[in-house]
Motif scaffolding. Structure first.
Motif, PDB file in Angstrom:
ATOM      1  N   GLY A  57     -58.386 -49.560  -0.486  1.00 56.66           N
ATOM      2  CA  GLY A  57     -60.139 -49.550  -0.269  1.00 56.66           C
ATOM      3  C   GLY A  57     -60.692 -48.222  -0.723  1.00 56.66           C
ATOM      4  O   GLY A  57     -59.956 -47.164  -0.950  1.00 56.66           O
ATOM      5  N   ALA A  58     -61.956 -48.346  -0.973  1.00 57.40           N
ATOM      6  CA  ALA A  58     -62.707 -46.875  -1.196  1.00 57.40           C
ATOM      7  C   ALA A  58     -62.203 -45.846  -0.271  1.00 57.40           C
ATOM      8  O   ALA A  58     -62.337 -44.652  -0.899  1.00 57.40           O
ATOM      9  CB  ALA A  58     -63.994 -47.157  -1.280  1.00 57.40           C
ATOM     10  N   GLY A  59     -62.258 -45.911   0.815  1.00 57.30           N
ATOM     11  CA  GLY A  59     -61.857 -45.011   1.823  1.00 57.30           C
ATOM     12  C   GLY A  59     -60.323 -44.643   1.784  1.00 57.30           C
ATOM     13  O   GLY A  59     -60.061 -43.753   2.606  1.00 57.30           O
ATOM     14  N   GLY A  60     -59.607 -45.259   0.932  1.00 57.79           N
ATOM     15  CA  GLY A  60     -58.066 -44.765   0.941  1.00 57.79           C
ATOM     16  C   GLY A  60     -57.269 -45.648   1.720  1.00 57.79           C
ATOM     17  O   GLY A  60     -56.151 -45.385   1.965  1.00 57.79           O
ATOM     18  N   THR A  61     -57.648 -46.595   2.470  1.00 52.46           N
ATOM     19  CA  THR A  61     -57.116 -47.725   3.314  1.00 52.46           C
ATOM     20  C   THR A  61     -56.172 -48.576   2.492  1.00 52.46           C
ATOM     21  O   THR A  61     -56.647 -49.058   1.667  1.00 52.46           O
ATOM     22  CB  THR A  61     -58.168 -48.408   4.091  1.00 52.46           C
ATOM     23  OG1 THR A  61     -58.828 -47.754   4.723  1.00 52.46           O
ATOM     24  CG2 THR A  61     -57.285 -49.428   4.914  1.00 52.46           C
ATOM     25  N   PHE A  62     -55.044 -48.649   2.655  1.00 46.91           N
ATOM     26  CA  PHE A  62     -54.117 -49.317   2.075  1.00 46.91           C
ATOM     27  C   PHE A  62     -54.302 -50.805   2.272  1.00 46.91           C
ATOM     28  O   PHE A  62     -54.689 -51.063   3.551  1.00 46.91           O
ATOM     29  CB  PHE A  62     -52.557 -49.014   2.628  1.00 46.91           C
ATOM     30  CG  PHE A  62     -51.597 -50.073   2.040  1.00 46.91           C
ATOM     31  CD1 PHE A  62     -51.134 -49.989   0.579  1.00 46.91           C
ATOM     32  CD2 PHE A  62     -50.872 -50.949   2.651  1.00 46.91           C
ATOM     33  CE1 PHE A  62     -50.284 -50.776   0.096  1.00 46.91           C
ATOM     34  CE2 PHE A  62     -49.924 -51.955   2.294  1.00 46.91           C
ATOM     35  CZ  PHE A  62     -49.663 -51.720   0.857  1.00 46.91           C
TER      36      PHE A  62
END
Length: 97
Positions: free
Chosen positions: A68-73
């Motif tokens: 995701g945009a926040g770096g969430t896998f």
């Protein structure tokens, strides 16, 4: 609703898009991760090479990582709610030493 996907490195090169460049998909309201995958299949029909796309499973191959945009896998789950930020990024794992 509009949702952005970005492909990096060899993935982008295979699809003929700039690495990291925004590709906008038109998705239904309350879309899930599977809708993103369906949008990718539709947008890049004929340009998804077998090493990249698993036609039987209807998704990108296991070795391609989604964030995701926040770096969430993002797990490989078609029913997964889309992350906030309106964007999914696709990368290949890197190795080094």
């Amino acid at each position: 609703m509009q949702y952005t996907v970005r492909f990096f490195g060899v993935l982008a090169m295979n699809l003929g898009v700039p690495s990291g460049g925004a590709v906008v998909l038109e998705l239904p309201e309350n879309a899930v991760y599977g809708d993103v995958l369906d949008g990718i299949r539709e947008k890049f029909a004929g340009r998804l090479p077998p090493p990249m796309w698993d036609e039987e499973a209807g998704c990108l191959h296991r070795g391609i990582l989604a964030f995701g945009a926040g770096g969430t896998f993002l797990a490989r789950n078609r029913d997964l709610p889309l992350p906030g930020g309106g964007e999914v990024r696709f990368h290949l794992p890197l190795s080094g030493g």
